[in-house]
Design a protein around this motif. Structure first.
Motif, PDB file in Angstrom:
ATOM      1  N   LYS A 198     -82.949 -35.552 -29.752  1.00 35.91           N
ATOM      2  CA  LYS A 198     -83.962 -36.212 -30.685  1.00 35.91           C
ATOM      3  C   LYS A 198     -83.868 -37.617 -30.536  1.00 35.91           C
ATOM      4  O   LYS A 198     -82.637 -38.198 -30.884  1.00 35.91           O
ATOM      5  CB  LYS A 198     -83.451 -35.764 -32.184  1.00 35.91           C
ATOM      6  N   ALA A 199     -84.812 -38.324 -30.337  1.00 33.93           N
ATOM      7  CA  ALA A 199     -84.714 -39.683 -30.274  1.00 33.93           C
ATOM      8  C   ALA A 199     -85.138 -40.572 -31.526  1.00 33.93           C
ATOM      9  O   ALA A 199     -86.156 -39.941 -32.282  1.00 33.93           O
ATOM     10  CB  ALA A 199     -85.761 -40.433 -29.140  1.00 33.93           C
ATOM     11  N   HIS A 200     -84.308 -41.379 -31.890  1.00 33.27           N
ATOM     12  CA  HIS A 200     -84.651 -42.154 -33.265  1.00 33.27           C
ATOM     13  C   HIS A 200     -84.388 -43.582 -33.214  1.00 33.27           C
ATOM     14  O   HIS A 200     -83.526 -44.279 -32.555  1.00 33.27           O
ATOM     15  CB  HIS A 200     -83.612 -41.664 -34.132  1.00 33.27           C
ATOM     16  N   PHE A 201     -85.195 -44.553 -34.029  1.00 37.84           N
ATOM     17  CA  PHE A 201     -85.064 -45.894 -33.868  1.00 37.84           C
ATOM     18  C   PHE A 201     -84.304 -46.238 -35.240  1.00 37.84           C
ATOM     19  O   PHE A 201     -84.435 -45.707 -36.385  1.00 37.84           O
ATOM     20  CB  PHE A 201     -86.186 -46.522 -33.879  1.00 37.84           C
ATOM     21  N   PHE A 202     -83.119 -47.110 -34.958  1.00 37.70           N
ATOM     22  CA  PHE A 202     -82.077 -47.431 -36.201  1.00 37.70           C
ATOM     23  C   PHE A 202     -81.802 -48.651 -36.258  1.00 37.70           C
ATOM     24  O   PHE A 202     -81.351 -49.150 -35.180  1.00 37.70           O
ATOM     25  CB  PHE A 202     -80.748 -46.352 -36.194  1.00 37.70           C
ATOM     26  N   SER A 203     -82.013 -49.339 -37.383  1.00 38.81           N
ATOM     27  CA  SER A 203     -81.529 -50.635 -37.305  1.00 38.81           C
ATOM     28  C   SER A 203     -80.103 -50.708 -38.033  1.00 38.81           C
ATOM     29  O   SER A 203     -80.371 -50.472 -39.133  1.00 38.81           O
ATOM     30  CB  SER A 203     -82.605 -51.472 -38.313  1.00 38.81           C
ATOM     31  N   GLY A 204     -79.436 -51.473 -37.588  1.00 37.57           N
ATOM     32  CA  GLY A 204     -78.074 -51.736 -38.137  1.00 37.57           C
ATOM     33  C   GLY A 204     -78.316 -52.819 -39.062  1.00 37.57           C
ATOM     34  O   GLY A 204     -77.743 -53.100 -40.230  1.00 37.57           O
ATOM     35  N   ASN A 205     -78.975 -53.869 -38.580  1.00 37.17           N
ATOM     36  CA  ASN A 205     -79.442 -55.039 -39.439  1.00 37.17           C
ATOM     37  C   ASN A 205     -80.524 -55.656 -38.839  1.00 37.17           C
ATOM     38  O   ASN A 205     -81.286 -54.803 -38.081  1.00 37.17           O
ATOM     39  CB  ASN A 205     -78.417 -56.166 -39.665  1.00 37.17           C
ATOM     40  N   VAL A 206     -81.302 -56.695 -39.614  1.00 31.58           N
ATOM     41  CA  VAL A 206     -82.434 -57.276 -38.869  1.00 31.58           C
ATOM     42  C   VAL A 206     -82.443 -57.765 -37.467  1.00 31.58           C
ATOM     43  O   VAL A 206     -83.455 -57.909 -36.826  1.00 31.58           O
ATOM     44  CB  VAL A 206     -83.026 -58.455 -39.561  1.00 31.58           C
TER      45      VAL A 206
END
Length: 147
Positions: free
Chosen positions: A84-92
């Protein structure tokens, strides 16, 4: 929490599984235990576009200052596992491609492992997958060299 996304010693090898073909084995040293992400060549046609989508979104999110937590897609992995591929932002400024290797539908159960790649690492991973797909990765038989 931030060290979950920090670089870890990582090793990539090409392995052949009996009756299942070639796959990339990505071993991450978690400072005490090892985690393995297996990417079979059959998953590459779906995973490369997922990485391309991550790269597109990463550039857009960085330019706009956005933070996202968004699924990209799911494909069949090795055996009973899904990827499962996912886009995740740690911060901006820090955005990751997260690939979860999971069984039983990727509902976040025990034993599911998630691997994080920054933009540079995602580009390297994409290159390795393309090389696997195109037959440009070769297994080295060290027993023939070191006999």
């Amino acid at each position: 929490m931030s060290d979950q996304y920090s670089s870890r010693p990582t090793f990539v090898s090409l392995v052949e599984r009996y009756q299942t073909g070639m796959m990339l084995s990505i071993k991450v040293d978690m400072f005490g235990t090892d985690s393995h992400l297996y990417i079979p060549e059959q998953a590459v046609p779906n995973l490369v576009p997922f990485i391309d989508k991550y790269l597109e979104w990463e550039e857009l999110a960085r330019s706009r200052g956005d933070q996202l937590d968004k699924e990209i897609g799911t494909t069949q992995g090795w055996g009973a596992f899904k990827l499962k591929a996912h886009f995740f932002s740690g911060n901006v400024d820090r955005h990751f491609l997260a690939i979860r290797q999971c069984a039983l539908g990727c509902f976040g159960g025990e034993g599911d492992e998630e691997f994080y790649f920054n933009r540079e690492e995602a580009e390297v991973l994409r290159g390795l997958m393309v090389d696997l797909r195109d037959g440009n990765l070769k297994m080295l038989n060290t027993d023939e060299v070191y006999n």
